[in-house]
Write a protein that holds these residues in place. Structure first.
Motif, mmCIF file in Angstrom:
data_model
loop_
_atom_site.group_PDB
_atom_site.id
_atom_site.type_symbol
_atom_site.label_atom_id
_atom_site.label_comp_id
_atom_site.label_asym_id
_atom_site.label_seq_id
_atom_site.Cartn_x
_atom_site.Cartn_y
_atom_site.Cartn_z
ATOM 1 N N PRO A 85 1.377 8.897 13.248
ATOM 2 C CA PRO A 85 2.157 9.129 14.576
ATOM 3 C C PRO A 85 1.374 9.314 15.848
ATOM 4 C CG PRO A 85 2.443 10.990 13.158
ATOM 5 C CD PRO A 85 1.722 9.870 12.228
ATOM 6 N N ALA A 124 4.938 16.144 4.426
ATOM 7 C CA ALA A 124 4.480 15.264 5.810
ATOM 8 C C ALA A 124 3.356 14.404 5.510
ATOM 9 C CB ALA A 124 4.140 16.426 6.796
ATOM 10 N N SER A 125 3.491 13.167 5.641
ATOM 11 C CA SER A 125 2.416 12.292 5.162
ATOM 12 C C SER A 125 1.599 11.761 6.182
ATOM 13 C CB SER A 125 3.184 11.030 4.484
ATOM 14 O OG SER A 125 3.890 11.475 3.338
ATOM 15 N N VAL A 136 15.411 0.401 8.860
ATOM 16 C CA VAL A 136 14.926 0.973 9.972
ATOM 17 C C VAL A 136 15.643 0.840 11.121
ATOM 18 C CG1 VAL A 136 12.635 1.237 11.034
ATOM 19 C CG2 VAL A 136 12.439 0.923 8.627
ATOM 20 N N GLU A 139 0.992 11.390 17.876
ATOM 21 C CA GLU A 139 0.290 12.747 17.984
ATOM 22 C C GLU A 139 -0.712 13.054 17.033
ATOM 23 O OE1 GLU A 139 3.397 12.279 17.196
ATOM 24 O OE2 GLU A 139 4.289 12.647 19.292
ATOM 25 N N PHE A 152 0.885 -1.058 0.036
ATOM 26 C CA PHE A 152 0.035 -0.098 -0.076
ATOM 27 C C PHE A 152 0.815 1.115 -0.211
ATOM 28 C CE2 PHE A 152 -2.522 3.459 2.232
ATOM 29 C CZ PHE A 152 -3.571 3.382 1.147
ATOM 30 N N TRP A 191 7.727 6.171 -0.160
ATOM 31 C CA TRP A 191 8.834 5.596 0.487
ATOM 32 C C TRP A 191 8.224 5.013 1.743
ATOM 33 C CZ3 TRP A 191 13.242 9.074 3.300
ATOM 34 C CH2 TRP A 191 12.784 9.821 3.873
ATOM 35 N N ASP A 215 1.567 3.857 10.515
ATOM 36 C CA ASP A 215 0.016 4.008 10.523
ATOM 37 C C ASP A 215 -0.151 5.311 11.123
ATOM 38 O OD1 ASP A 215 -1.518 2.410 9.232
ATOM 39 O OD2 ASP A 215 -2.015 0.858 11.188
ATOM 40 N N ARG A 254 -4.689 14.028 18.567
ATOM 41 C CA ARG A 254 -5.264 15.083 17.891
ATOM 42 C C ARG A 254 -6.773 14.720 17.690
ATOM 43 N NH1 ARG A 254 -5.652 16.342 12.357
ATOM 44 N NH2 ARG A 254 -6.322 18.724 12.213
ATOM 45 N N ILE A 276 7.298 1.783 1.979
ATOM 46 C CA ILE A 276 6.119 1.085 1.449
ATOM 47 C C ILE A 276 6.564 -0.557 1.753
ATOM 48 C CG2 ILE A 276 4.865 0.185 -0.695
ATOM 49 C CD1 ILE A 276 4.853 3.365 0.491
ATOM 50 N N THR A 277 5.805 -0.712 2.710
ATOM 51 C CA THR A 277 6.107 -2.407 3.457
ATOM 52 C C THR A 277 5.597 -3.198 2.465
ATOM 53 O OG1 THR A 277 5.660 -1.361 5.461
ATOM 54 C CG2 THR A 277 5.465 -3.776 5.492
ATOM 55 N N THR A 297 2.832 7.140 1.743
ATOM 56 C CA THR A 297 3.595 8.061 2.439
ATOM 57 C C THR A 297 4.851 8.397 1.098
ATOM 58 O OG1 THR A 297 3.521 6.880 4.244
ATOM 59 C CG2 THR A 297 5.438 8.331 4.050
HETATM 60 C C1 LIG Z 1 8.015 0.567 9.571
HETATM 61 C C2 LIG Z 1 7.296 1.386 8.798
HETATM 62 C C3 LIG Z 1 6.568 1.012 7.924
HETATM 63 C C4 LIG Z 1 5.761 1.783 7.117
HETATM 64 N N1 LIG Z 1 4.838 1.166 6.012
HETATM 65 C C5 LIG Z 1 4.245 2.015 5.170
HETATM 66 C C6 LIG Z 1 3.495 1.548 4.146
HETATM 67 O O1 LIG Z 1 3.378 0.140 3.958
HETATM 68 N N2 LIG Z 1 2.702 2.290 3.343
HETATM 69 C C7 LIG Z 1 2.732 4.024 3.607
HETATM 70 O O2 LIG Z 1 2.183 4.571 2.738
HETATM 71 N N3 LIG Z 1 3.660 4.324 4.297
HETATM 72 C C8 LIG Z 1 4.158 3.545 5.427
HETATM 73 N N4 LIG Z 1 4.973 3.993 6.386
HETATM 74 C C9 LIG Z 1 4.805 5.401 6.638
HETATM 75 C C10 LIG Z 1 3.984 6.027 7.974
HETATM 76 O O3 LIG Z 1 2.622 5.771 7.760
HETATM 77 C C11 LIG Z 1 4.604 7.487 8.055
HETATM 78 O O4 LIG Z 1 5.732 7.605 8.202
HETATM 79 C C12 LIG Z 1 3.736 8.359 8.765
HETATM 80 O O5 LIG Z 1 2.233 8.371 8.685
HETATM 81 C C13 LIG Z 1 4.208 9.692 9.167
HETATM 82 O O6 LIG Z 1 4.324 10.063 8.208
HETATM 83 P P1 LIG Z 1 5.721 11.100 7.909
HETATM 84 O O7 LIG Z 1 6.937 10.038 7.991
HETATM 85 O O8 LIG Z 1 5.681 11.935 6.640
HETATM 86 O O9 LIG Z 1 5.970 12.003 9.112
HETATM 87 P P2 LIG Z 1 5.396 13.626 9.132
HETATM 88 O O10 LIG Z 1 3.947 13.631 8.787
HETATM 89 O O11 LIG Z 1 6.425 14.443 8.492
HETATM 90 O O12 LIG Z 1 5.341 14.200 10.828
HETATM 91 C C14 LIG Z 1 6.598 13.932 11.728
HETATM 92 C C15 LIG Z 1 6.117 14.279 12.933
HETATM 93 O O13 LIG Z 1 5.258 15.355 12.996
HETATM 94 C C16 LIG Z 1 4.610 15.307 14.380
HETATM 95 N N5 LIG Z 1 3.308 15.628 13.780
HETATM 96 C C17 LIG Z 1 2.586 15.137 12.822
HETATM 97 N N6 LIG Z 1 1.305 15.906 12.914
HETATM 98 C C18 LIG Z 1 1.177 16.486 14.100
HETATM 99 C C19 LIG Z 1 0.149 17.036 14.832
HETATM 100 N N7 LIG Z 1 -1.236 16.729 14.312
HETATM 101 N N8 LIG Z 1 0.460 17.374 16.012
HETATM 102 C C20 LIG Z 1 1.519 17.238 16.655
HETATM 103 N N9 LIG Z 1 2.679 16.816 15.994
HETATM 104 C C21 LIG Z 1 2.491 16.143 14.860
HETATM 105 C C22 LIG Z 1 4.921 14.102 14.767
HETATM 106 O O14 LIG Z 1 5.648 13.705 15.907
HETATM 107 C C23 LIG Z 1 5.328 13.360 13.684
HETATM 108 O O15 LIG Z 1 6.163 12.049 13.852
HETATM 109 C C24 LIG Z 1 5.650 3.119 7.254
HETATM 110 C C25 LIG Z 1 6.486 3.765 8.211
HETATM 111 C C26 LIG Z 1 7.260 3.006 8.848
HETATM 112 C C27 LIG Z 1 8.172 3.411 10.168
#
Ligand SMILES: Cc1cc2nc3c(=O)[nH]c(=O)nc-3n(C[C@H](O)[C@H](O)[C@H](O)COP(=O)(O)OP(=O)(O)OC[C@H]3O[C@@H](n4cnc5c(N)ncnc54)[C@H](O)[C@@H]3O)c2cc1C
Length: 419
Positions: free
Chosen positions: A383, A142-143, A216, A385, A134, A167, A381, A389, A169-170, A137
């Protein structure tokens, strides 16, 4: 309120636990050795899958299975304790065709796929013949806010043309990964929640490039959390899942039961960490006492037990709510478990590592891997925070509704005035 598992669930728990002990745990070492040697999928996976299926331990996660589809059609509440058992071994879920992200994709396809899509993608997934990923991200935005997703899905005649970079993408590095469900914008200027759509992209479509499998915390998962580029990738319009603009809604629909699965597996990991902590505390001595006879260690054991029990009750309640009022009605609970459980697991594993001393940091116990999983789950899935929220917003909305309702309830300002 009945806190006991049903007879059917107890029976299945015994079966899954027996399968794990008899067929999976004895192969832990072989799995490590084969993966370290670059052999993935491991040589015995298909045999174990066939055995699990022959014992009826297959697709245990999907309540809405049709009579003609393989699996048990368990409710979320019935499946949750089984996911807990599977969580004890990182690769066990795949043996029962219950591993993420294939489970989420099967749920999505089950809800939204056309007959043709079901035939081509859902049925082979339900049979465990292919794997999937799936892709939402992106590195450039900021996904955790899905409305930021930038990948473009542009319609050109009878095709969609996809351009973007994804990126983490599991499963994308799994040699059997046959397709990706890609989220992107079909209408970049539309109403924010209607800009996104999902399309099914066969992995071998020209323009799909697997850039790298991202380690990771220095740990490389063989199935991958991978980076992908989509460069003028063309798929037929028939590969659209649902309708144009449904992407956001489908992403929400995909996440409810999946969070229960993740959280129950995490509870299984926490149970394992606590068992190890207790074992170690019973056999090691410092300053004339067993470790459990030191106050701090006995407190860690007690705190871990309390936190696991609290977390499990909340997750089971959430599973029950999804079964009874649907994922939408359970959205506060779903957010709560996703915020509570990974942190709980992180704390329990951290204490277990401390009790093990230096050994807890080595590959000689599963604790380091469990710690990495717990840390990842606090971000994957969504973060913590973002879930906090959501919980706060729902709580505030309820508070506002109470204020305007004129009920007999004493609202906080009235309490203050009454004093
Ligand atoms: C092991 C692993 C497997 C994954 N597998 C998949 C996958 O299969 N498919 C896929 O699409 N994605 C996958 N992801 C991605 C994951 O879903 C995203 O990393 C996650 O949704 C966060 O998006 P981001 O990394 O862009 O962080 P950002 O959106 O940049 O956020 C960074 C930080 O900002 C802070 N933040 C964000 N919003 C708020 C708020 N409202 N209030 C306060 N603080 C906030 C949080 O501390 C957050 O950690 C995976 C990630 C990991 C680590």
């Amino acid at each position: 309120m009945d806190f006991a598992y049903s007879a059917r669930t107890e029976n299945l728990r015994g079966q899954v636990r027996g399968f794990l002990d008899q067929h999976i745990v004895p192969r832990l070492g072989q799995w490590q050795r084969e993966v370290a040697a670059g052999a993935f999928p491991v040589s015995f996976m298909e045999d174990l899958k066939a055995l699990a299926r022959s014992e009826g331990l297959w697709n245990l996660f999907l309540p809405s299975l049709g009579a003609d589809e393989p699996g048990q059609g368990l409710s979320n509440l019935e499946y949750a304790p089984l996911a807990e058992i599977m969580g004890r071994v990182s690769w066990a879920s795949e043996v029962f065709n219950c591993n993420a992200p294939d489970t989420g994709n099967m749920e999505l396809l089950h809800m939204f796929a056309s007959d043709e899509q079901r035939e081509r993608w859902l049925n082979p997934l339900l049979n465990g013949e292919i794997r999937s990923a799936f892709a939402m991200t992106e590195p450039d935005v900021a996904s955790s806010d899905a409305s930021n997703i930038q990948t473009l899905i542009r319609r050109e005649g009878g095709e969609y043309v996809i351009n973007g970079r994804k990126w983490f993408i599991t499963n994308a590095s799994h040699p059997e990964c046959a397709f990706l469900i890609v989220m992107g914008k079909t209408d970049p200027d539309g109403e924010p929640r209607r800009q996104q759509s999902m399309v099914i992209v066969p992995f071998d479509t020209p323009g799909v490039e697997l850039v790298r499998n991202i380690p990771v915390m220095h740990h490389l998962a063989p199935e991958g959390h991978s980076e992908l580029i989509f460069r003028d990738v063309r798929v037929p319009v028939g590969n659209l899942l649902g309708a144009e603009g449904d992407g956001f809604m489908m992403a929400q629909a995909r996440l409810g039961p999946g969070r229960v699965h993740h959280c129950m597996r995490a509870i299984g990991m926490a149970e394992l960490a606590l068992e190890l902590m207790v074992e170690r505390a019973l056999e090691r001595k410092t300053f004339g006492r067993y470790l459990h006879q030191h106050g701090s260690v006995s407190e860690w054991i007690a705190r871990s037990r309390m936190e696991i029990e609290q977390a499990r009750l909340l997750v089971l309640k959430t599973a029950w709510m999804i079964d009874n009022v649907g994922a939408k009605g359970a959205r506060k609970e779903i957010a709560m478990i996703k915020a509570v459980v990974p942190s709980m697991l992180n704390g329990v594993v951290d204490r277990a590592m401390q009790v093990f001393g230096a050994m807890g940091l080595t590959p000689d116990t599963p604790l380091a891997d469990l710690w990495i999983s717990s840390r990842c789950l606090r971000i994957a899935d969504g973060p913590d925070e973002v879930h906090l929220r959501s919980i706060a917003r729902l709580e505030i909305a309820e508070g506002q509704e109470r204020r305007g309702s004129g009920s007999d309830y004493l609202t906080p300002p009235e309490v203050l005035r009454a004093r």
